[in-house]
Design a protein around this motif. Structure first.
Motif, PDB file in Angstrom:
ATOM      1  N   SER A 169     -36.055  27.570  22.664  1.00  0.00           N
ATOM      2  CA  SER A 169     -34.680  26.988  23.063  1.00  0.00           C
ATOM      3  C   SER A 169     -34.197  25.900  22.729  1.00  0.00           C
ATOM      4  N   LEU A 180     -27.197  20.851  25.872  1.00  0.00           N
ATOM      5  CA  LEU A 180     -26.947  21.882  24.671  1.00  0.00           C
ATOM      6  C   LEU A 180     -25.609  21.325  24.075  1.00  0.00           C
ATOM      7  N   VAL A 195     -31.974  24.257  23.743  1.00  0.00           N
ATOM      8  CA  VAL A 195     -31.592  23.334  24.902  1.00  0.00           C
ATOM      9  C   VAL A 195     -32.606  22.159  25.153  1.00  0.00           C
ATOM     10  N   ASN A 237     -27.350  29.583  27.566  1.00  0.00           N
ATOM     11  CA  ASN A 237     -26.765  28.853  26.532  1.00  0.00           C
ATOM     12  C   ASN A 237     -25.149  28.572  26.708  1.00  0.00           C
TER      13      ASN A 237
END
Length: 364
Positions: free
Chosen positions: A7, A20, A9, A129
């Motif tokens: 990810s 993010l 993030v 997200n």
């Protein structure tokens, strides 16, 4: 080795926060607490919130670190040091202590639970997200089927775990039942986010390692229907001075209010209590500020009138006294009654959005 999407993030362990592209995302704990009323300790004192809960969380962190070290390196590092924050910023009593924990019992129980499974990943970040992100404690592969299992580790004292759920103070009969329902939502959210980020991979099962120094259990957890989980993830939020405030337009889809008597259902709020508290606080502040502003405006106008000043620039704001005037109004209602055809000839209609009014009750 099975590979999963990494990810974008960013997770900060010290502040337990997610970002993010410079935007803050929220974990799902507050979402489940606020919208579903699960796992909330409503009667906790300031001492419990500031010291007892953080201390329990510190041991939980030590258990997680020991598990991750074992899974990734095969080392039984049973002594863990955790930099632990105590206190509360609002009460200005924050302190940090390096706590040392012996988690040998919990790690041995974890190893027993792992029998028949293969660890694939630890602390795997998943996110939509957009609003939410979280870390999956363990991703396991069931050796008999090759299927993927998402596993969470809990170290809660289930004798003290809150029995509340869906805004009913005594919804559950036991702390174990309450914790399992919380886990059902938590792990179901993980499953939806995991599958969305890893197309083609399906989650076969959900489970929990409940680990205490003197007791342990391995629970298989039921997955919630996808449509309900995705509905929960639609919950929006905004940030107030006291933290995030969550809003979902219809909590009844999660069963909230469905067990209440009919005469009470109509009064069941469609937003979480913290949203109500936030608006109440704003309305009180606005009411008090408005009264003070009117008082100050009266005094300022009197001072400007005394000094024969019509307009003045104070730097951060300006003030102007308008000229006295006489206004003329048109009695539309009477004209329409006396001259309906003429009124119809000159009247025009256009769509207008309905007003939205929030009024603070006098007893508040």
């Amino acid at each position: 080795m099975m590979q999963f999407k990494q990810s974008p993030v960013i997770f900060d362990e010290d502040s337990h926060s997610y970002q993010l592209d410079g935007k803050r995302l929220l974990g799902i704990t507050g979402l489940i607490h606020s919208i579903l009323g699960l796992g909330v300790y409503p009667d906790a004192s300031e001492h419990v919130k500031d010291f007892i809960i953080p201390r329990a969380g510190s041991r939980g962190t030590a258990v997680h670190h020991a598990i991750q070290t074992y899974d990734q390196l095969g080392i039984k590092q049973t002594t863990q040091i955790v930099h632990t924050r105590y206190g509360c910023r609002e009460r200005d009593n924050i302190s940090y202590v390096d706590e040392t924990w012996d988690v040998s019992s919990e790690l041995e129980a974890y190893i027993r639970h792992l029998n028949g499974f293969k660890p694939l990943a630890n602390e795997l970040t998943v996110s939509d997200n957009v609003r939410y992100a979280s870390q999956i404690d363990n991703v396991w592969q069931y050796e008999k089927t090759g299927g993927i299992w998402l596993v969470d580790t809990k170290t809660n004292n289930i004798k003290l775990y809150p029995l509340c759920g869906y805004y009913n103070a005594n919804y559950f009969n036991s702390g174990e039942d309450a914790l399992k329902e919380y886990l059902s939502w938590q792990l179901s959210i993980y499953a939806e986010l995991f599958e969305a980020e890893n197309p083609g991979l399906k989650v076969e099962g959900l489970a929990c390692n409940w680990l205490k120094a003197d007791a342990d259990a391995f629970w298989v957890i039921e997955r919630k229907p996808s449509e309900l989980v995705l509905e929960l993830l639609k919950t929006t939020y905004f940030f107030s001075d006291n933290g995030p405030v969550y809003f979902h337009p219809d909590q009844s889809v999660f069963g909230i209010g469905s067990t209440l008597p009919a005469e009470v259902k109509e009064q069941t709020p469609i937003v979480a209590p913290d949203v109500v508290d936030y608006f109440t606080s704003l309305l009180k502040t606005y009411k008090e500020a408005e009264a003070k502003l009117e008082e100050a405006k009266t005094a300022l106008r009197a001072a400007m009138t005394e000094h024969k000043v019509k307009s003045f620039d104070f730097g951060s704001f300006s003030a102007t006294i308008g000229a006295d005037s006489v206004s003329t109004s048109f009695d539309t209602k009477t004209f329409k009654k006396d001259h309906p055809e003429l009124y119809k000839k000159y009247a025009s209609s256009k769509a207008k959005k309905g007003s939205f009014t929030i009024k603070l009750k006098d007893n508040d």
